[in-house]
Design a protein around this motif. Structure first.
Motif, PDB file in Angstrom:
ATOM      1  N   UNK A   1     -15.077 -23.169   0.319  1.00  0.00           N
ATOM      2  CA  UNK A   1     -16.007 -22.766  -0.744  1.00  0.00           C
ATOM      3  C   UNK A   1     -17.162 -23.759  -0.860  1.00  0.00           C
ATOM      4  N   UNK A   2     -16.867 -25.050  -0.708  1.00  0.00           N
ATOM      5  CA  UNK A   2     -17.935 -26.052  -0.734  1.00  0.00           C
ATOM      6  C   UNK A   2     -18.875 -25.881   0.454  1.00  0.00           C
ATOM      7  N   UNK A   3     -18.303 -25.575   1.611  1.00  0.00           N
ATOM      8  CA  UNK A   3     -19.120 -25.343   2.805  1.00  0.00           C
ATOM      9  C   UNK A   3     -20.042 -24.144   2.598  1.00  0.00           C
ATOM     10  N   UNK A   4     -19.507 -23.070   2.014  1.00  0.00           N
ATOM     11  CA  UNK A   4     -20.310 -21.868   1.767  1.00  0.00           C
ATOM     12  C   UNK A   4     -21.413 -22.128   0.748  1.00  0.00           C
ATOM     13  N   UNK A   5     -21.120 -22.957  -0.261  1.00  0.00           N
ATOM     14  CA  UNK A   5     -22.141 -23.315  -1.253  1.00  0.00           C
ATOM     15  C   UNK A   5     -23.296 -24.061  -0.583  1.00  0.00           C
ATOM     16  N   UNK A   6     -22.965 -25.004   0.303  1.00  0.00           N
ATOM     17  CA  UNK A   6     -23.998 -25.747   1.026  1.00  0.00           C
ATOM     18  C   UNK A   6     -24.861 -24.820   1.872  1.00  0.00           C
ATOM     19  N   UNK A   7     -24.210 -23.930   2.617  1.00  0.00           N
ATOM     20  CA  UNK A   7     -24.933 -23.023   3.509  1.00  0.00           C
ATOM     21  C   UNK A   7     -25.816 -22.061   2.713  1.00  0.00           C
ATOM     22  N   UNK A   8     -25.274 -21.510   1.629  1.00  0.00           N
ATOM     23  CA  UNK A   8     -26.036 -20.552   0.825  1.00  0.00           C
ATOM     24  C   UNK A   8     -27.256 -21.230   0.195  1.00  0.00           C
ATOM     25  N   UNK A   9     -27.067 -22.434  -0.344  1.00  0.00           N
ATOM     26  CA  UNK A   9     -28.190 -23.161  -0.939  1.00  0.00           C
ATOM     27  C   UNK A   9     -29.243 -23.520   0.101  1.00  0.00           C
ATOM     28  N   UNK A  10     -28.787 -23.849   1.317  1.00  0.00           N
ATOM     29  CA  UNK A  10     -29.738 -24.149   2.395  1.00  0.00           C
ATOM     30  C   UNK A  10     -30.571 -22.919   2.739  1.00  0.00           C
ATOM     31  N   UNK A  11     -29.908 -21.763   2.805  1.00  0.00           N
ATOM     32  CA  UNK A  11     -30.615 -20.516   3.121  1.00  0.00           C
ATOM     33  C   UNK A  11     -31.679 -20.218   2.070  1.00  0.00           C
TER      34      UNK A  11
END
Length: 615
Positions: free
Chosen positions: A277-287
């Motif tokens: 979930x933390x990884x997905x938060x990072x990726x989504x915010x980067x996008x």
């Protein structure tokens, strides 16, 4: 003395012969009267054509033209470019391709040469058809600017703290004055202070990239003296510069992977874990962070308002971009456009954003797996570096490519540049840049593990400083020296796979050394307060520079004159300053408001102290 005189005479003879040969060859570029064509309400067309021989083996002119194909130091003279006026009544009866071929072939009568048109783009006087999309875009843009002005005045009047309501935070997020204060703040946490040299390198690297785009902008327009440009590219200094220019963007990929690596390790140390979930938060915010500015640029490029800037020099480029935006907008929006040809990309410089985002995902996944299964970081990353080199080298070998994508006067002619297969494989692809990203991960891990250790003692400081300097400057210089030579087959595959990571390793070692207080004057230059401040605007400068740099020739109605001094003047007085100013404005209007709103409305990874308070 006699030998010297004889050598001089021979040199002079061949120089005169070469000059005569250039005069005998058909011009590369020709333009007809643009304004006169529009006064007659006719079609003004830019034509890319190829010359062929009619079968006469003793055609001396064709021999000169044919020799240019194999001569890498000269233009390929089989390709010519013409801007011609086609009568509207004739265009209605015939295809523009056939009509333009007939018109151009008339000038080659008696030369036993035939012109075959490969591409044609036409422009008419009535080309500004404002659609509903254009009207809505203008309306929302003005409304957004008014909202920003209101937010700025609200911030000035209220001086609301960030501890206020969500509504107040959202309004202040758009304030120009608030965002300017944030951008001017060059303080930061421990990692930011230690790695402040990264900010300076980012800014200097951005200036170098602008210089490359300035050079390219002269190559894609019609010029009256292409022979002078040909001579410039054959200069040894220019050859080294164009070779080096292929590696500039590698620095950005290195820094991006480095930063996300130590950020994830900090999360792991703070929370004791790094979850999906933390990884997905990072990726989504980067996008979202990349997407705000990228989408703004896409919306502007897709608009018909760009036709206001049409002229005889650039209307084909505008047409190409708008066609790409109509057909392939979604690849740019979802950051997967780097597998297209440059001419098929809506906003061509955004290929870098796509590669950066894809490498960001790959970096996040790689580190997640390392931390999840407690793997040996250096062994895993070393194996991936070996695998990525093997993969990329195999592609170079199978596709029979060169070591790097080479920038010269031939390949950067827009007709060839936007359709280049070698550019797509050797420069734009994710796999060609993956190894640099892995080097960034490796150095990010090394920094994380050593940042609190004193690795340079007083006894060995001098020796380590010398080694650091040699690697920081020597390794990139050695790579450029190797890369400027052309190779084929297995040698091209091996060197092609190694040159980018080795160049990046040299830059990375330089940053790592400066994080441990090495570098002296170099460190001060990279960490200069003004330079660090300007680096805050580097992202938007890159995204929006397209409008500034490639707007040359808007008011030019004849062939442009190329001179080295004009190239330097354009860069120092126009391209670089205006691109930076444009970047500053767009950072305050688009990027920073987007970042502020992200932090308010999108899920974030809370710091450990904040999480404990909530619990």
């Amino acid at each position: 003395m006699d030998t010297t005189l004889f050598t001089f005479i021979i040199f002079l003879y061949f120089s005169l012969v070469s000059s005569d040969n250039h005069r005998n060859l058909p011009p590369i570029y020709e333009m007809e009267d643009y304004l006169g064509c529009f006064e007659r309400n006719d079609f003004y067309c830019k034509v890319d054509a190829r010359l062929t021989n009619n079968g006469y083996e003793n055609n001396s002119l064709w021999k000169l033209i044919n020799d240019s194909i194999s001569d890498r130091n000269s233009y390929d003279r089989t390709i010519i470019h013409r801007a011609i006026c086609l009568p509207k009544r004739e265009v209605n009866l015939n295809s523009t391709k056939k009509l333009s071929e007939f018109r151009i072939n008339e000038k080659f009568t008696g030369n036993n040469l035939t012109v075959l048109v490969e591409d044609i783009v036409c422009n008419t006087k009535d080309n500004l058809n404002i659609s509903l999309y254009d009207q809505l875009l203008l309306f929302f843009f003005i409304a957004y600017l008014l909202l920003i002005i209101y937010a700025t005045m609200y911030d000035r009047w209220k001086r609301t703290s960030t501890a206020g309501s969500t509504k107040n935070k959202a309004i202040i997020a758009l304030s120009l004055s608030s965002n300017w204060r944030k951008m001017c703040n060059t303080d930061g946490n421990e990692d930011y202070i230690k790695l402040k040299s990264i900010q300076g390198i980012r800014f200097y690297n951005m200036l170098l990239i602008i210089s490359v785009h300035t050079l390219l902008s002269f190559n894609i327009v019609y010029i009256s003296n292409p022979n002078d440009l040909e001579i410039l590219f054959n200069n040894s200094i220019m050859r080294n510069y164009t070779t080096m220019s292929v590696f500039f963007v590698q620095t950005f990929f290195l820094i991006s992977s480095w930063i996300v690596t130590f950020q994830i390790y900090n999360i792991y140390r703070s929370h004791g874990k790094f979850t999906i979930s933390q990884a997905l938060i990072l990726i989504f915010n980067r996008f979202i962070r990349i997407g705000v500015c990228s989408t703004a640029m896409l919306l502007f490029l897709k608009s018909t308002w760009n036709n206001l800037a049409r002229g005889p020099i650039n209307f084909d480029a505008i047409d190409m971009v708008q066609r790409a935006c109509k057909l392939n907008w979604w690849q740019s929006f979802f950051l997967i456009n780097n597998y297209l040809y440059l001419g098929e990309i809506c906003h061509p410089p955004s290929w870098y954003l796509s590669v950066d985002f894809q490498l960001y995902i790959m970096t996040t996944i790689t580190i997640y797996l390392i931390l999840k299964f407690k793997l040996n970081e250096f062994k895993i990353i070393s194996f991936l570096i070996f695998f990525s080199c093997l993969l990329y080298g195999s592609i170079i070998y199978m596709k029979e490519m060169d070591t790097i994508y080479r920038i010269n006067h031939n390949v950067t002619r827009m007709f060839l540049f936007v359709r280049s297969e070698s550019c797509r494989i050797l420069y734009l692809s994710t796999y060609s840049n993956w190894t640099t990203s892995l080097v960034g991960i490796l150095l990010g891990i090394a920094y994380t593990k050593s940042k609190n250790n004193n690795i340079v003692s007083n006894k060995n400081r001098k020796i380590i400083s010398i080694l650091w300097f040699l690697i920081f400057f020597g390794l990139p210089c050695a790579v450029i020296f190797l890369a400027r030579h052309e190779f084929t087959g297995i040698r091209a595959a091996i060197l092609g796979a190694l040159v980018k990571p080795l160049f990046s390793l040299g830059i990375g070692i330089g940053i790592l050394g400066m994080s441990h207080k090495m570098g002296g004057l170099i460190k001060h230059i990279c960490e200069n307060k003004c330079v660090v401040l300007m680096s805050n605007f580097s992202f938007c400068t890159y995204v929006f520079q397209f409008y500034v740099i490639f707007s040359k020739g808007i008011e030019s109605y004849s062939l442009m004159q190329f001179e080295l001094i004009n190239l330097i003047k354009y860069y120092l007085l126009f391209d670089a300053p205006l691109a930076i100013i444009f970047g500053i404005i767009c950072t305050l209007v688009f990027e920073q408001p987007g970042i502020n709103l992200q932090k308010i409305f999108l899920p974030q990874i809370a710091r450990r102290k904040e999480q404990r308070k909530r619990e």
